[in-house]
Write a protein that holds these residues in place. Structure first.
Motif, PDB file in Angstrom:
ATOM      1  N   ASN A  95       0.824  -1.215   0.000  1.00 22.22           N
ATOM      2  CA  ASN A  95       0.000   0.000   0.000  1.00 22.22           C
ATOM      3  C   ASN A  95       0.855   1.262   0.000  1.00 22.22           C
ATOM      4  OD1 ASN A  95      -2.637   0.884  -0.232  1.00 22.22           O
ATOM      5  ND2 ASN A  95      -2.899   1.238   1.956  1.00 22.22           N
ATOM      6  N   GLY A  96       2.010   1.140  -0.605  1.00 23.52           N
ATOM      7  CA  GLY A  96       2.939   2.263  -0.689  1.00 23.52           C
ATOM      8  C   GLY A  96       4.206   1.809  -1.364  1.00 23.52           C
ATOM      9  N   VAL A  97       5.212   2.670  -1.399  1.00 18.93           N
ATOM     10  CA  VAL A  97       6.474   2.335  -2.039  1.00 18.93           C
ATOM     11  C   VAL A  97       7.611   2.988  -1.262  1.00 18.93           C
ATOM     12  CG1 VAL A  97       6.333   4.301  -3.643  1.00 18.93           C
ATOM     13  CG2 VAL A  97       7.743   2.315  -4.233  1.00 18.93           C
ATOM     14  N   THR A 122       4.045   3.594 -12.434  1.00 23.28           N
ATOM     15  CA  THR A 122       4.947   2.443 -12.499  1.00 23.28           C
ATOM     16  C   THR A 122       5.379   2.023 -11.106  1.00 23.28           C
ATOM     17  OG1 THR A 122       5.753   3.204 -14.648  1.00 23.28           O
ATOM     18  CG2 THR A 122       7.108   1.584 -13.488  1.00 23.28           C
ATOM     19  N   ASP A 123       5.487   3.004 -10.204  1.00 18.93           N
ATOM     20  CA  ASP A 123       5.915   2.736  -8.841  1.00 18.93           C
ATOM     21  C   ASP A 123       4.746   2.409  -7.916  1.00 18.93           C
ATOM     22  OD1 ASP A 123       8.716   3.652  -9.368  1.00 18.93           O
ATOM     23  OD2 ASP A 123       7.699   5.577  -9.666  1.00 18.93           O
ATOM     24  N   LEU A 124       3.625   3.087  -8.159  1.00 13.04           N
ATOM     25  CA  LEU A 124       2.530   3.015  -7.195  1.00 13.04           C
ATOM     26  C   LEU A 124       1.207   3.207  -7.931  1.00 13.04           C
ATOM     27  CD1 LEU A 124       2.091   2.786  -4.105  1.00 13.04           C
ATOM     28  CD2 LEU A 124       2.196   5.276  -3.998  1.00 13.04           C
ATOM     29  N   PHE A 387       3.361  10.094   4.004  1.00 12.78           N
ATOM     30  CA  PHE A 387       4.733   9.614   4.166  1.00 12.78           C
ATOM     31  C   PHE A 387       4.840   8.923   5.525  1.00 12.78           C
ATOM     32  CE2 PHE A 387       4.959  13.131   1.216  1.00 12.78           C
ATOM     33  CZ  PHE A 387       5.917  12.766   0.295  1.00 12.78           C
ATOM     34  N   LYS A 388       5.535   7.783   5.561  1.00 15.31           N
ATOM     35  CA  LYS A 388       5.766   7.073   6.815  1.00 15.31           C
ATOM     36  C   LYS A 388       7.249   6.741   6.953  1.00 15.31           C
ATOM     37  CE  LYS A 388       1.457   4.753   8.149  1.00 15.31           C
ATOM     38  NZ  LYS A 388       0.842   3.425   8.441  1.00 15.31           N
ATOM     39  N   LEU A 389       7.753   6.890   8.169  1.00 19.21           N
ATOM     40  CA  LEU A 389       9.159   6.607   8.470  1.00 19.21           C
ATOM     41  C   LEU A 389       9.212   5.430   9.451  1.00 19.21           C
ATOM     42  CD1 LEU A 389      12.163   7.365   8.250  1.00 19.21           C
ATOM     43  CD2 LEU A 389      11.778   9.100  10.010  1.00 19.21           C
ATOM     44  N   ASN A 390       9.971   4.398   9.071  1.00 19.94           N
ATOM     45  CA  ASN A 390       9.975   3.171   9.884  1.00 19.94           C
ATOM     46  C   ASN A 390      11.397   2.629  10.069  1.00 19.94           C
ATOM     47  OD1 ASN A 390       8.528   1.011  11.277  1.00 19.94           O
ATOM     48  ND2 ASN A 390       9.136  -0.276   9.566  1.00 19.94           N
ATOM     49  N   GLY A 651       2.582   6.519   0.167  1.00 24.62           N
ATOM     50  CA  GLY A 651       1.475   5.753  -0.382  1.00 24.62           C
ATOM     51  C   GLY A 651       0.197   6.094   0.345  1.00 24.62           C
ATOM     52  N   ALA A 652      -0.869   5.380  -0.004  1.00 27.16           N
ATOM     53  CA  ALA A 652      -2.159   5.635   0.643  1.00 27.16           C
ATOM     54  C   ALA A 652      -2.064   5.391   2.148  1.00 27.16           C
ATOM     55  CB  ALA A 652      -3.241   4.760   0.021  1.00 27.16           C
ATOM     56  N   ASP A 653      -1.414   4.300   2.524  1.00 27.45           N
ATOM     57  CA  ASP A 653      -1.171   3.996   3.941  1.00 27.45           C
ATOM     58  C   ASP A 653      -0.112   2.908   4.003  1.00 27.45           C
ATOM     59  OD1 ASP A 653      -1.327   4.041   6.692  1.00 27.45           O
ATOM     60  OD2 ASP A 653      -3.131   2.793   6.790  1.00 27.45           O
ATOM     61  N   PRO A 654       1.172   3.255   3.843  1.00 20.97           N
ATOM     62  CA  PRO A 654       2.233   2.244   3.725  1.00 20.97           C
ATOM     63  C   PRO A 654       2.310   1.331   4.949  1.00 20.97           C
ATOM     64  CG  PRO A 654       3.032   4.429   3.092  1.00 20.97           C
ATOM     65  CD  PRO A 654       1.697   4.624   3.723  1.00 20.97           C
TER      66      PRO A 654
END
Length: 787
Positions: A95-97, A122-124, A387-390, A651-654
Motif C-alpha cells: 500500500n505504498g512504495v 509504475t511505482d505506485l 509519508f511514513k518513516l519506519n 502511499g495511501a497507507d504504507p
C-alpha cells in the motif's frame, strides 16, 4: 596380516569429513570420555592426536574395535562449532512504495529526490494513469505524478522531541509537487456537477466555478465524493439522521434566507440553530462538535400555489457532509474548504481559454513539520497519500549487526569487546594507565603487552614474552592469542599459543614447522632462545618487519588501536554503487583523571538521550553509536559490509514488512582428514610423540604390555592380567588412563578385554558418551556387559 593392515589403515578414511574440536584439560579421568585425546590441524587436514594403536599381531576383533572407536572419536567428539551470523533481511512495503531505486538507497543525509525524483504509476497504483469522459463524450487520458523534495532524513532531537531519533523535516523551503497532465486537454466547458473525476484514488465532483478564467487560465473547483454523505433536507419535512465518527446526529431545515446571493438554508442540527443561522449555497462549514466539513451544494426555494389559491414557497437544501472543497487558480495558493493553504501554489497550463493541459500543485507546510520515526505525514491538500518513516534496515540495534564495545575496566584499564569472522567473541583489556609513570601502556595488566605491531626479525627486537597477548589478522580474520607456554625437551621443542577466547592451544614446533596455523591461515613464528621470547608475523605475509595490524569484526569493520589509548572503528563497505556512502572512522580516545577513565568520541554527531548521561548518534553509513558517560562506555552497532538505509515510504497507507531475516545459530563443520591415524604398536616411538588410544590387552599388544608393566609395577602384565581376580575371567575388560606415558608428556587410554570378542564389545560400549559419564578416576575393570 594384509587384511589387518588394510582394515586398520581405513581408520583414516572413517575420519574423513569429521570436524575436530578439542579443549584444554588438566588431569585426565575416564568420565571425560574421548574428547581430551583429540587435536586437529584444520589447515593441514591432519588429525594430530591421537594415534589409535593395535598390536602387530592383533586379532580381527581388536581391529574392528579400533574402527568403532575411530568412528565415535570423529563423529561425536571431533567437532568444531561454527557460528551462523544473523541477517537483517529486506524491507518491503505494501500500500505504498519505499523511496529508493535499483541503484540508490535513502541513506542518512541523502536528499529524497537524489534517490528517486518522481513517483509515477509504475511505482505506485495510486499515481497510475486514469481516464475521464466529459459531457461531449470525449475520453481524456491523464497522467499523475509526485515530484519528491530535497529533504533528508537525519538522527537527533528537535524542539518537538528530546529523545534522539530518526526524523525528516517537511520544510517550508523544500516543497514537493503533485502533477496532472491531461493528454489532449480537459475542456472545462464540458464538465459540471454531474461529472466526477478520480485524482490520486479519490473521486471528486466538479463545482460550478470550474472554467472561470483566473490568472489567464480556467479555474478548477472540486468537491471530494469519496467518503462523502449526500443529504437533502426540506423545510417543514422530517429531520434527517446522519452518522459522523460513529455518532448519530439530526439535521432539519426550518427556513431559508433569500436576502443573500446565493440563498442560504436555515438549519437546526441536533435541535440547535447553526452559526451562522443561514448556511449559504456554495460555501463550506464545520459540522458542530466535529471537525467534519459540510459543503452546501444547493439551496432551492420554489414558489408554489397555496390551497386558498394564493402563492406559497417551499425550500430544500443539498449538503455534502464530509467533503473537501478544493479550488485551483493559476498563480494562487490552493483553497481548501474556503481557506487558502499558505506555502502552496497552483500552476495551470491551458491550450485554449477553457482547455487545461496540466495542473501542478506545489506543496509545503507554512512552518517546518517533523516526521519522526514511527510517525506519518499526511499530504495537506489531497489527503490521498502520506509519508511514513519506519527505522532503518538493518534496525539500529538489530541482532544482525556487529557489536563493538569500548569501556573502562576497573579504574585504569580500557576493555575492548568484539566478535571475529568465526563468531568468536573477544573481550580483553587493551590499554592500562600506569599512574606512577603518568602514562598509558598497551598492556592488559600493567605487565604483559598486547601486541598489534610486529617485532623485528633482523634485530630480534620488540619480541613477545610469555604471558603477552598478540593479535594476528589475515584475510579479514582476526584472532587474539596468548604466549601461554614453552617446552624445551629435546626433540619436542615447541611454544604453546592459546586463543584467549576459546582456550584452544596451538603448539608450534619451531624447529620443524615454525608456523602458527589457524584454519587455512599461517603465521610465521620465530623463537628467541636468549630470552625464550618469540617474534610473530602478525599479518601472515611471511615477514616480521614491524607491520601494525588491525582487527576485523564478523561484519568486517576495521578496529585500529595504533595510537596509545585510542581505539577507532572504520566502516568498511564490500563495494559501493550509486549513492552509497563510503564510510567513515569513529574515534574513541581514553583519558585518565582522578582515578577514573573516561572517553571522548569523534567521527559521529551525538545527541543527549533525554536527561540521561547518555548520548546517541548515527553515521551516514548507518552505524549506530551509544556513549554512556556514567558507565564510561561506548557501544558501536555496525551494519556490516553494506550500509544501513532508511525506510521512508509514500502511499495511501504504507505498511512495512521484513522478509529474509534470519536468526544466527551454530553448525558443525566437517574437516577432511588425510593422514593415517591407525598404527601398529611397533610404529610408536619408545617415547611417544602424541596421545594414544590402545586397543587390546597386554597379551595382544606389546605396547600395552610395556605401559601396564610400569603402571602395575610388574615384569609381565600379561600374566598379571590372567591372575587378577576380576580381569582373569571371561567377559572381563579394562579401561585405563595413563598420564606421561613411557616418560613422554602425552597420555594414553587403554581399551582391552579378556578375549578379542570382549575387546570388541568394550569398544562398542564406549562409543556411547553415557558409558564414560558413569565412570570416575583413571581405571575401570569389570564385566564389559555391565557397562
Amino acid at each position: 596380516m594384509k587384511i589387518k593392515k588394510l582394515v586398520a589403515g581405513s581408520l583414516a578414511t572413517l575420519a574423513t569429513g569429521a570436524t575436530l574440536a578439542f579443549g584444554a584439560f588438566g588431569t585426565t579421568t575416564l568420565n571425560q570420555g574421548l574428547q581430551p585425546y583429540v587435536q586437529v590441524d584444520v589447515a593441514g587436514n591432519t588429525l594430530s592426536q591421537p594415534a589409535i594403536v593395535v598390536g602387530d599381531n592383533a586379532l580381527v576383533q581388536d581391529v574392528l574395535g579400533a574402527i568403532d572407536i575411530a568412528t565415535a572419536l570423529t563423529s561425536q567428539y571431533a567437532v568444531q562449532e561454527k557460528v551462523i551470523p544473523s541477517t537483517a533481511g529486506v524491507t518491503s512495503v505494501s500500500n505504498g512504495v519505499l523511496i529508493s531505486s535499483d541503484l540508490n538507497k535513502l541513506y542518512l543525509g541523502t536528499a529524497m529526490n537524489a534517490v528517486k525524483d518522481t513517483i509515477t504509476g509504475t511505482d505506485l497504483d495510486l499515481f497510475a494513469n486514469q481516464q475521464f469522459t466529459d459531457k461531449n463524450a470525449q475520453t481524456i487520458t491523464y497522467q499523475q505524478a509526485l515530484n519528491l523534495s530535497s529533504q533528508t532524513v537525519t538522527f537527533g532531537t528537535t524542539t518537538e522531541f528530546t529523545e534522539p531519533k530518526l526524523y525528516t523535516t517537511f520544510s517550508s523551503s523544500k516543497p514537493y509537487y503533485v502533477k496532472f497532465y491531461f493528454l489532449g486537454g480537459l475542456d472545462t466547458n464540458a464538465v459540471d456537477s454531474n461529472y466526477k473525476i478520480t485524482l490520486l484514488g479519490k473521486e471528486y465532483t466538479f463545482g460550478p466555478n470550474t472554467g472561470t478564467a483566473v490568472g489567464g487560465a480556467p479555474e478548477i473547483e472540486l468537491y471530494s465524493a469519496t467518503g462523502t454523505q449526500t443529504v437533502t433536507v426540506t423545510a417543514g419535512g422530517d429531520p434527517v439522521t446522519v452518522t459522523i465518527d460513529g455518532v448519530e446526529h439530526t439535521i432539519e431545515m426550518i427556513g431559508w434566507d433569500t436576502s443573500t446571493t446565493p440563498y442560504g438554508a436555515i438549519l437546526k442540527i441536533d435541535g440547535q440553530a447553526t452559526t451562522p443561522s443561514a448556511w449559504q449555497e456554495e460555501k463550506t462549514y464545520t459540522f458542530p462538535g466535529t471537525s467534519t466539513k459540510v459543503y452546501v451544494n444547493d439551496v432551492t426555494v420554489i414558489n408554489t400555489p397555496s390551497a386558498s389559491g394564493g402563492a406559497g414557497q417551499t425550500g430544500s437544501a443539498q449538503l455534502f457532509i464530509g467533503t473537501d472543497k478544493l479550488v485551483f487558480k493559476n498563480g494562487e495558493a490552493v483553497e481548501k474548504n474556503d481557506e487558502q493553504l499558505t506555502n502552496t501554489m497552483v500552476y495551470i497550463t491551458n491550450s485554449t481559454s477553457t482547455k487545461i493541459t496540466s495542473l501542478v500543485v506545489k506543496i509545503a507546510p507554512d512552518t517546518d513539520t517533523y516526521l519522526a520515526d514511527g510517525g506519518e505525514y499526511v499530504d495537506p491538500v489531497f489527503g490521498a497519500f502520506k509519508f511514513k518513516l519506519n527505522g532503518m534496515t538493518p534496525g539500529m540495534t538489530d541482532s544482525s549487526r556487529d557489536v563493538i564495545k569500548v569501556a573502562k575496566d576497573g579504574t585504569n584499564k580500557v576493555k575492548l569487546t568484539f566478535t571475529n569472522k568465526d563468531g568468536t567473541e573477544y573481550a580483553f583489556d587493551m590499554f592500562y594507565y600506569d599512574s606512577s609513570a603518568g602514562a598509558w601502556e598497551r598492556t592488559y595488566d600493567g605487565t604483559h603487552e598486547v601486541w598489534i605491531q610486529e617485532g623485528n626479525e633482523t634485530s630480534g627486537a620488540y619480541n613477545i614474552t610469555r604471558g603477552d597477548y598478540f593479535v594476528v589478522s589475515d584475510e579479514k580474520k582476526t584472532y587474539v592469542l596468548k604466549y601461554a607456554g614453552l617446552t624445551t625437551t629435546s626433540g619436542k621443542e615447541h611454544v604453546t599459543l592459546q586463543d584467549i577466547a576459546t582456550g584452544t592451544n596451538y603448539d608450534v614446533y619451531y624447529k620443524t614447522d615454525s608456523y602458527l596455523r589457524i584454519g587455512a591461515l599461517a603465521f610465521k613464528v620465530k623463537y628467541q632462545s636468549a630470552d625464550q621470547s618469540i617474534l610473530v608475523d602478525l599479518n601472515g605475509d611471511g615477514a616480521i618487519n614491524r607491520t601494525t595490524v588491525n582487527m576485523y569484526t564478523q561484519g568486517e569493520a576495521i578496529i585500529g588501536a595504533a595510537t596509545m589509548a585510542a581505539i577507532n572503528v572504520t566502516e568498511n563497505p564490500l563495494y559501493t554503487v550509486g549513492n552509497d556512502p563510503t564510510g567513515t572512522t569513529i574515534n574513541m580516545l581514553a583519558s585518565y583523571a582522578s582515578n577514573d577513565v573516561s572517553f571522548s568520541l569523534s567521527g559521529v554527531t551525538t545527541s543527549q538521550i533525554g536527561t540521561q548521561n547518555k548520548y546517541a548518534g548515527v553515521t551516514t553509513y548507518g552505524t549506530y553509536v551509544e556513549h554512556d558517560t556514567d558507565s564510561d562506555s561506548i557501544t558501536v552497532y555496525y551494519p556490516g559490509t553494506r550500509p544501513a538505509y532508511v525506510n521512508l515510504a509514500v502511499g495511501a497507507d504504507p505498511v512495512f514488512s521484513t522478509t529474509g531475516a534470519t536468526t544466527g545459530g551454530t553448525y558443525k563443520e566437517a574437516v577432511p582428514i588425510y593422514n593415517p591415524v591407525a598404527k601398529f604398536a611397533s610404529e610408536i616411538p619408545s617415547t611417544p610423540t602424541q596421545d594414544l588410544i590402545l586397543v587390546g590387552g597386554p597379551c595382544a599388544n606389546t605396547l600395552v604390555k610395556s605401559i601396564l608393566n610400569e603402571a602395575w609395577n610388574t615384569t609381565d602384565s600379561c600374566e598379571y592380567w590372567r591372575s587378577d581376580a576380576t580381569l582373569g575371567q571371561a567377559g572381563a575388560g579394562l579401561l585405563k588412563v595413563v598420564e606421561n606415558v613411557l616418560g613422554s608428556t602425552h597420555k594414553a587410554l587403554i581399551v582391552a578385554g579378556y578375549s578379542g570378542d570382549d575387546t570388541r564389545t568394550l569398544a562398542q560400549k564406549i562409543m556411547k558418551p553415557d558409558t564414560f559419564a558413569a565412570l570416575s578416576g583413571d581405571e575401570w575393570k569389570g564385566q564389559v556387559n555391565s557397562l
